[in-house]
Design a protein around this motif. Structure first.
Motif, PDB file in Angstrom:
ATOM      1  N   HIS A 134      -0.161   6.101   6.682  1.00 31.24           N
ATOM      2  CA  HIS A 134       1.144   5.738   6.125  1.00 31.24           C
ATOM      3  C   HIS A 134       2.084   6.947   6.041  1.00 31.24           C
ATOM      4  CE1 HIS A 134      -1.019   2.111   4.792  1.00 31.24           C
ATOM      5  NE2 HIS A 134       0.167   1.564   4.606  1.00 31.24           N
TER       6      HIS A 134
ATOM      7  N   THR B  72       0.830  -1.201   0.000  1.00 30.40           N
ATOM      8  CA  THR B  72       0.000   0.000   0.000  1.00 30.40           C
ATOM      9  C   THR B  72       0.865   1.251   0.000  1.00 30.40           C
ATOM     10  OG1 THR B  72      -1.772  -1.134   1.192  1.00 30.40           O
ATOM     11  CG2 THR B  72      -1.789   1.269   1.251  1.00 30.40           C
TER      12      THR B  72
ATOM     13  N   LEU C 199       0.958   4.170  -2.857  1.00 32.93           N
ATOM     14  CA  LEU C 199       0.705   5.586  -2.559  1.00 32.93           C
ATOM     15  C   LEU C 199       1.844   6.469  -3.066  1.00 32.93           C
ATOM     16  CD1 LEU C 199      -0.688   5.177   1.070  1.00 32.93           C
ATOM     17  CD2 LEU C 199      -1.984   5.904  -0.948  1.00 32.93           C
TER      18      LEU C 199
ATOM     19  N   LEU D 225      -4.146   7.017   3.815  1.00 35.72           N
ATOM     20  CA  LEU D 225      -2.980   7.781   3.363  1.00 35.72           C
ATOM     21  C   LEU D 225      -2.253   8.397   4.547  1.00 35.72           C
ATOM     22  CD1 LEU D 225      -1.174   9.140   1.267  1.00 35.72           C
ATOM     23  CD2 LEU D 225      -2.903  10.944   1.051  1.00 35.72           C
ATOM     24  N   TYR D 226      -2.986   9.054   5.437  1.00 38.44           N
ATOM     25  CA  TYR D 226      -2.355   9.717   6.574  1.00 38.44           C
ATOM     26  C   TYR D 226      -1.771   8.712   7.567  1.00 38.44           C
ATOM     27  CZ  TYR D 226      -3.953  14.364   5.233  1.00 38.44           C
ATOM     28  OH  TYR D 226      -4.142  15.557   4.574  1.00 38.44           O
TER      29      TYR D 226
ATOM     30  N   ALA E 105      -4.974  10.668  -2.184  1.00 37.74           N
ATOM     31  CA  ALA E 105      -5.832   9.594  -1.679  1.00 37.74           C
ATOM     32  C   ALA E 105      -6.881   9.205  -2.722  1.00 37.74           C
ATOM     33  CB  ALA E 105      -6.498  10.018  -0.382  1.00 37.74           C
TER      34      ALA E 105
ATOM     35  N   LYS F  76      -8.761   8.781   2.995  1.00 35.45           N
ATOM     36  CA  LYS F  76      -7.759   9.746   3.462  1.00 35.45           C
ATOM     37  C   LYS F  76      -7.051   9.245   4.715  1.00 35.45           C
ATOM     38  CE  LYS F  76     -10.551  13.296   3.586  1.00 35.45           C
ATOM     39  NZ  LYS F  76     -11.023  14.687   3.822  1.00 35.45           N
TER      40      LYS F  76
ATOM     41  N   ALA G 167       1.460   9.270  -5.952  1.00 32.10           N
ATOM     42  CA  ALA G 167       1.807  10.648  -5.598  1.00 32.10           C
ATOM     43  C   ALA G 167       2.793  11.231  -6.599  1.00 32.10           C
ATOM     44  CB  ALA G 167       2.390  10.695  -4.186  1.00 32.10           C
TER      45      ALA G 167
ATOM     46  N   LEU H  71       6.123  11.366   1.769  1.00 31.67           N
ATOM     47  CA  LEU H  71       6.099  10.607   0.525  1.00 31.67           C
ATOM     48  C   LEU H  71       7.400  10.795  -0.245  1.00 31.67           C
ATOM     49  CD1 LEU H  71       2.476  11.623  -0.273  1.00 31.67           C
ATOM     50  CD2 LEU H  71       3.178   9.230  -0.344  1.00 31.67           C
TER      51      LEU H  71
ATOM     52  N   LYS I 149       2.854  15.404   3.255  1.00 35.52           N
ATOM     53  CA  LYS I 149       3.234  15.155   1.860  1.00 35.52           C
ATOM     54  C   LYS I 149       4.733  14.916   1.727  1.00 35.52           C
ATOM     55  CE  LYS I 149       2.534  18.519  -1.103  1.00 35.52           C
ATOM     56  NZ  LYS I 149       1.916  19.465  -2.059  1.00 35.52           N
TER      57      LYS I 149
ATOM     58  N   MET J 238      -2.917  16.245  -0.406  1.00 42.46           N
ATOM     59  CA  MET J 238      -3.011  14.892   0.127  1.00 42.46           C
ATOM     60  C   MET J 238      -4.364  14.264  -0.242  1.00 42.46           C
ATOM     61  SD  MET J 238      -0.223  13.951   1.799  1.00 42.46           S
ATOM     62  CE  MET J 238      -0.487  12.914   3.271  1.00 42.46           C
TER      63      MET J 238
END
Length: 216
Positions: free
Chosen positions: A68, A29, A33, A65-66, A55, A62, A37, A75, A72, A51
């Motif tokens: 992980h 995952t 992501l 994503l947050y 997502a 969302k 991105a 990433l 930003k 962000m």
């Protein structure tokens, strides 16, 4: 009648194989992501991508994503660290031991400079994020590993008598890592700086010191 499970028996979700599957799923995952991105960054520009857009494009909530990547910039860190881990064996294999530690380190840093120049738009965000992290919260797996790479070159130089051996390779490796960071920051801030020349000067400083000819 089916017997009750033993209280000591591990639940299926707690078995080592289940832990491994969860870990692999989480890694997959995270990689997805990061890939999505950077596709968005390439298409729209880093500053223009949110962000929430990442997502949505990745088709995850969302919160996922947050979970992980809290910001930003994280990433970018993940991408740069993954690039280093993937390319490092090839980079080191291209630096024969018979070149000597100074030459090998110089060539390694030139290759690193090529990468920095290609990713110049992302490098400020990476550095800002790394410097903003509280030291107490930085885990070993959060580090790039550059200090360990530098320590290897230093240890090689010490074994060859190219560099003083009364300071540990680990200490000099950390010193070299911060010198490397300073060289990158100066290059980012001052137009016209030759990054490779700055890194060459850094290598010479480590191997030769900065003593002058003046005698007291």
């Amino acid at each position: 009648m089916r017997p009750e499970p033993s209280p000591q028996a591990p639940s299926p979700v707690d078995t080592p194989s289940a832990d491994g599957r969860r870990s692999r799923k989480r890694q997959q995952t995270a990689e997805h992501l990061v890939r999505v991105a950077f596709e968005l960054f390439a298409s729209h520009g880093y500053d223009q991508v949110t962000m929430e857009q990442i997502a949505a494009a990745a088709d995850v909530a969302k919160g996922t994503l947050y979970n992980h990547f809290p910001v930003k910039e994280a990433l970018v860190k993940a991408r740069m660290h993954a690039d280093l881990a993937r390319e490092l064996p090839t980079l080191l294999a291209a630096l024969p031991a018979d070149l000597g530690a100074r030459t090998r380190l110089r060539r390694f840093l030139h290759l690193s400079a090529d990468y920095s120049e290609r990713g110049r738009d992302y490098l400020p965000h990476y550095i800002h994020y790394r410097l903003s992290q509280p030291i107490a919260e930085i885990r070993p797996e959060d580090r790039s590993g550059m200090n360990q790479i530098f320590a290897r070159f230093i240890a090689d130089g010490q074994a060859r008598g190219e560099i003083r051996s009364d300071v540990s390779p680990e200490q000099l490796g950390h010193t070299l890592q911060f010198m490397y960071l300073c060289a990158l920051l100066r290059w980012l801030q001052i137009p016209g700086i030759d990054l490779k020349a700055s890194l060459d000067a850094m290598v010479d400083l480590i191997f030769d010191g900065c003593a002058g000819d003046v005698r007291s």
